[in-house]
Design an enzyme around this catalytic site. Structure first.
Site, PDB file in Angstrom:
ATOM      1  N   ASN A 182      -1.994 -12.269   0.331  1.00  0.00           N
ATOM      2  CA  ASN A 182      -3.113 -12.227   1.275  1.00  0.00           C
ATOM      3  C   ASN A 182      -4.232 -11.459   0.577  1.00  0.00           C
ATOM      4  OD1 ASN A 182      -4.938 -11.866   3.324  1.00  0.00           O
ATOM      5  ND2 ASN A 182      -3.673 -10.417   4.480  1.00  0.00           N
ATOM      6  N   TRP A 183      -5.190 -12.216   0.057  1.00  0.00           N
ATOM      7  CA  TRP A 183      -6.258 -11.557  -0.718  1.00  0.00           C
ATOM      8  C   TRP A 183      -7.227 -10.792   0.182  1.00  0.00           C
ATOM      9  CZ3 TRP A 183      -7.813 -16.308  -4.244  1.00  0.00           C
ATOM     10  CH2 TRP A 183      -6.775 -16.560  -5.154  1.00  0.00           C
ATOM     11  N   LYS A 184      -7.162 -11.046   1.474  1.00  0.00           N
ATOM     12  CA  LYS A 184      -8.110 -10.419   2.420  1.00  0.00           C
ATOM     13  C   LYS A 184      -9.546 -10.704   1.958  1.00  0.00           C
ATOM     14  CE  LYS A 184      -4.684  -6.885   3.263  1.00  0.00           C
ATOM     15  NZ  LYS A 184      -4.365  -5.702   4.020  1.00  0.00           N
ATOM     16  N   HIS A 187      -2.855 -11.529  11.882  1.00  0.00           N
ATOM     17  CA  HIS A 187      -2.753 -10.355  11.006  1.00  0.00           C
ATOM     18  C   HIS A 187      -3.218  -9.131  11.795  1.00  0.00           C
ATOM     19  CE1 HIS A 187      -3.471  -7.528   7.772  1.00  0.00           C
ATOM     20  NE2 HIS A 187      -2.643  -8.260   7.038  1.00  0.00           N
ATOM     21  N   GLU A 212      -5.055  -6.777  11.054  1.00  0.00           N
ATOM     22  CA  GLU A 212      -6.501  -6.475  10.931  1.00  0.00           C
ATOM     23  C   GLU A 212      -7.311  -7.365  11.873  1.00  0.00           C
ATOM     24  OE1 GLU A 212      -6.579  -6.865   6.663  1.00  0.00           O
ATOM     25  OE2 GLU A 212      -5.378  -5.031   6.515  1.00  0.00           O
ATOM     26  N   GLU A 250       5.093  -6.978   9.677  1.00  0.00           N
ATOM     27  CA  GLU A 250       4.202  -6.089   8.939  1.00  0.00           C
ATOM     28  C   GLU A 250       3.936  -4.830   9.767  1.00  0.00           C
ATOM     29  OE1 GLU A 250       1.850  -8.381   5.783  1.00  0.00           O
ATOM     30  OE2 GLU A 250       0.641  -8.323   7.588  1.00  0.00           O
ATOM     31  N   GLY A 299      -1.398  -1.368   3.344  1.00  0.00           N
ATOM     32  CA  GLY A 299      -2.457  -0.778   2.527  1.00  0.00           C
ATOM     33  C   GLY A 299      -2.390   0.738   2.455  1.00  0.00           C
ATOM     34  N   SER A 329       2.705  -2.756   1.793  1.00  0.00           N
ATOM     35  CA  SER A 329       2.818  -2.028   0.524  1.00  0.00           C
ATOM     36  C   SER A 329       4.015  -2.475  -0.315  1.00  0.00           C
ATOM     37  CB  SER A 329       2.851  -0.513   0.779  1.00  0.00           C
ATOM     38  OG  SER A 329       1.649  -0.102   1.415  1.00  0.00           O
ATOM     39  N   GLY A 341      -0.454  -7.864   0.271  1.00  0.00           N
ATOM     40  CA  GLY A 341      -1.895  -7.623   0.271  1.00  0.00           C
ATOM     41  C   GLY A 341      -2.352  -7.123  -1.091  1.00  0.00           C
ATOM     42  N   GLY A 342      -2.484  -5.801  -1.209  1.00  0.00           N
ATOM     43  CA  GLY A 342      -3.045  -5.193  -2.421  1.00  0.00           C
ATOM     44  C   GLY A 342      -2.443  -5.717  -3.718  1.00  0.00           C
TER      45      GLY A 342
HETATM   46  C1  PEP Z   1      -1.120  -7.329   4.346  1.00  0.00           C
HETATM   47  O1  PEP Z   1      -2.251  -6.999   4.651  1.00  0.00           O
HETATM   48  O2  PEP Z   1      -0.655  -8.396   4.767  1.00  0.00           O
HETATM   49  C2  PEP Z   1      -0.351  -6.421   3.501  1.00  0.00           C
HETATM   50  C3  PEP Z   1       0.943  -6.495   3.516  1.00  0.00           C
HETATM   51  O3  PEP Z   1      -1.086  -5.514   2.762  1.00  0.00           O
HETATM   52  P1  PEP Z   1      -0.521  -4.495   1.654  1.00  0.00           P
HETATM   53  O4  PEP Z   1       0.477  -5.239   0.805  1.00  0.00           O
HETATM   54  O5  PEP Z   1      -1.730  -4.080   0.877  1.00  0.00           O
HETATM   55  O6  PEP Z   1       0.100  -3.378   2.403  1.00  0.00           O
END
Ligand code: PEP
Length: 251
Positions: A9-11, A95, A97, A167, A173, A212, A233-234
């Site tokens: 998920n590049w956001k 998600h 967010e 999640e 994040g 994470s 994500g990251g």
């Molecule tokens: C996400 O936003 O779906 C996610 C899992 O982010 P991160 O891996 O950065 O925690």
């Protein structure tokens, strides 16, 4: 047997130039990924670039959100059919967010799930509790409510066409990962909740962990019985890190 899925998920990150570099790194390393299915969910404006670079490769792609509506006067929204136009297989719905910053309710998320499915896209339904909710001991209540919204709107069979991502909001994040045991407990709970309505759907449902996940912690999370991959994500913004997670699913 459920094939693991590792989805990035590049956001709201990247540029045309950085995405080109990221995708060429992924394309050259993806052959080492023997077991997992690999996908990236890109910002909508880059989907044409993603499609042209990933067509014919082993990497699938998708959007990060979609409209509940099929078309019409909804300025700024993106319809499922538009994601189809750019070859998307997946779309993330609900998600945390989107829920937190765009006020998406469980009902709205369920409608998005329905819109995705109706267009032949595979929705990745995100569920998860905040830190406050975990501390109150209501994690199961929260994820059950988020999951049930889809089941109530569409019936349990709708989950046969989708993917669920657990999640925990406090792990997204933040660098704080749920322990493999904490994650497994919630995954097992989600699967049992589906199994109460359909054992067959529950047995086939891929439940990803997100929060994470990194190459260093992926293997122990992915080793758990009910963890069928990751939503990343990251770490999906680096081809080395993302491929490291994908290959962790090999063992
Ligand atoms: C996400 O936003 O779906 C996610 C899992 O982010 P991160 O891996 O950065 O925690």
């Amino acid at each position: 047997m459920r094939q693991p899925l590792v989805a990035g998920n590049w956001k709201m990150n990247g540029s045309r130039a950085s995405i080109e570099v990221l995708l060429s790194g992924l394309k050259s390393g993806v052959q080492a990924v023997k077991v997992a299915e690999v996908a990236v969910c890109a910002p909508a404006v880059y989907l044409a670039d993603v499609q042209s670079q990933l067509s014919g490769t082993a990497i699938a792609w998708g959007g990060q959100d979609l409209s509940t509506e099929a078309s019409g006067a909804y300025t700024g929204e993106i319809a499922a059919s538009m994601l189809n136009d750019f070859g998307c297989k997946y779309v993330i719905v609900g998600h945390s967010e989107r829920r937190a910053y765009h006020g998406e309710s469980d009902e709205t998320v369920a409608k998005k799930y329905k819109a995705a499915r109706a267009a032949g896209l595979v929705p990745i339904l995100c569920v998860g509790e905040t830190l406050e909710e975990r501390e109150q001991g209501i994690t199961e209540e929260v994820v059950a409510r988020q999951l049930d919204a889809v089941i109530e709107l569409e019936g349990v069979d709708a989950l046969a066409d989708g993917v669920v991502a657990y999640e925990p909001v406090w792990a997204i994040g933040t660098g704080k990962t749920a322990t493999p045991e904490q994650a497994q407990d919630v995954h097992a709970f989600l699967r049992s909740r589906v199994a109460a309505r359909s054992e067959a759907v529950a047995a086939g449902l891929r439940i990803l962990y997100g929060g994470s996940m990194k190459p260093g912690n992926a293997a122990e999370l992915l080793a758990k019985a009910d963890i069928d991959g990751g939503l990343i994500g990251g770490a999906s913004l680096s081809s080395d890190d993302f491929l490291g997670i994908c290959t962790a699913a090999n063992s």
